[in-house]
Design a protein around this motif. Structure first.
Motif, PDB file in Angstrom:
ATOM      1  N   UNK A 139       0.791  -1.225   0.000  1.00  0.00           N
ATOM      2  CA  UNK A 139       0.000   0.000   0.000  1.00  0.00           C
ATOM      3  C   UNK A 139       0.827   1.281   0.000  1.00  0.00           C
ATOM      4  N   UNK A 140       1.907   1.401   0.753  1.00  0.00           N
ATOM      5  CA  UNK A 140       2.604   2.691   0.751  1.00  0.00           C
ATOM      6  C   UNK A 140       3.549   2.895  -0.435  1.00  0.00           C
ATOM      7  N   UNK A 141       3.738   1.902  -1.300  1.00  0.00           N
ATOM      8  CA  UNK A 141       4.778   1.992  -2.327  1.00  0.00           C
ATOM      9  C   UNK A 141       4.327   2.757  -3.565  1.00  0.00           C
ATOM     10  N   UNK A 142       5.262   3.537  -4.081  1.00  0.00           N
ATOM     11  CA  UNK A 142       5.118   4.224  -5.358  1.00  0.00           C
ATOM     12  C   UNK A 142       6.195   3.667  -6.282  1.00  0.00           C
ATOM     13  N   UNK A 143       5.810   3.319  -7.492  1.00  0.00           N
ATOM     14  CA  UNK A 143       6.725   2.708  -8.449  1.00  0.00           C
ATOM     15  C   UNK A 143       6.862   3.583  -9.683  1.00  0.00           C
ATOM     16  N   UNK A 144       8.081   3.651 -10.230  1.00  0.00           N
ATOM     17  CA  UNK A 144       8.326   4.272 -11.528  1.00  0.00           C
ATOM     18  C   UNK A 144       9.174   3.305 -12.332  1.00  0.00           C
ATOM     19  N   UNK A 173       9.693   6.434   2.790  1.00  0.00           N
ATOM     20  CA  UNK A 173      10.844   6.628   3.682  1.00  0.00           C
ATOM     21  C   UNK A 173      12.131   6.307   2.934  1.00  0.00           C
ATOM     22  N   UNK A 174      12.168   5.133   2.316  1.00  0.00           N
ATOM     23  CA  UNK A 174      13.366   4.661   1.617  1.00  0.00           C
ATOM     24  C   UNK A 174      13.085   4.544   0.132  1.00  0.00           C
ATOM     25  N   UNK A 175      14.016   5.053  -0.671  1.00  0.00           N
ATOM     26  CA  UNK A 175      13.900   4.921  -2.125  1.00  0.00           C
ATOM     27  C   UNK A 175      14.915   3.895  -2.604  1.00  0.00           C
TER      28      UNK A 175
END
Length: 151
Positions: free
Chosen positions: A20-25, A65-67
């Protein structure tokens, strides 16, 4: 064929709070030969293009928080189907759908990084549909032909 693709997405799942908190590119650059077959009809040109490409994938993902980043080189398959026609003597319209799929699944590494050893992504691909509008310069063709003849 040369292609550059980008996709950005966020997973919102009522059942899984892990993703749920993840954003992907996802960035993908592909280069390689392709072959195209065409069928010209009274309503326009239908075409099918197939290719074997070599590509570079870069997946960037963050939980806020972490990339993290994953980079991957692999072969890719290309499939494109479309229909094109002239709406005037100089304006060309083309509708198409394109699928580019890597031979190795780089998303498996990402899912194992997030979910642990149980993470398993089965496949990944870019699927796009589009509309292209082109303008035909007939005088440019004449200049090219005369320059090739040495005139």
């Amino acid at each position: 064929m040369v292609g550059l693709y980008h996709d950005r997405f966020i997973i919102k799942s009522p059942t899984s709070t892990v993703l749920d908190p993840y954003t992907f590119q996802w960035y993908e650059f592909v280069l390689g030969p392709s072959a195209q077959g065409q069928l010209h009809t009274a309503i326009g040109m239908f075409y099918l293009e197939l290719g074997l490409l070599y590509g570079y994938d870069w997946i960037q993902y963050s939980d806020g928080v972490t990339e993290r980043n994953k980079y991957h080189w692999s072969t890719h398959g290309l499939f494109e189907f479309g229909w094109g026609f002239f709406v005037s003597q100089r304006i060309h319209i083309r509708f198409f759908t394109r699928l580019v799929s890597p031979s190795e699944n780089q998303w498996d590494e990402v899912s194992k990084d997030i979910l642990g050893p149980s993470g398993n992504a089965t496949t990944s691909a870019f699927l796009a549909a589009g509309l292209a509008v082109g303008y035909y310069f007939p005088e440019g063709r004449e200049k090219l032909v005369s320059s090739l003849r040495g005139e």
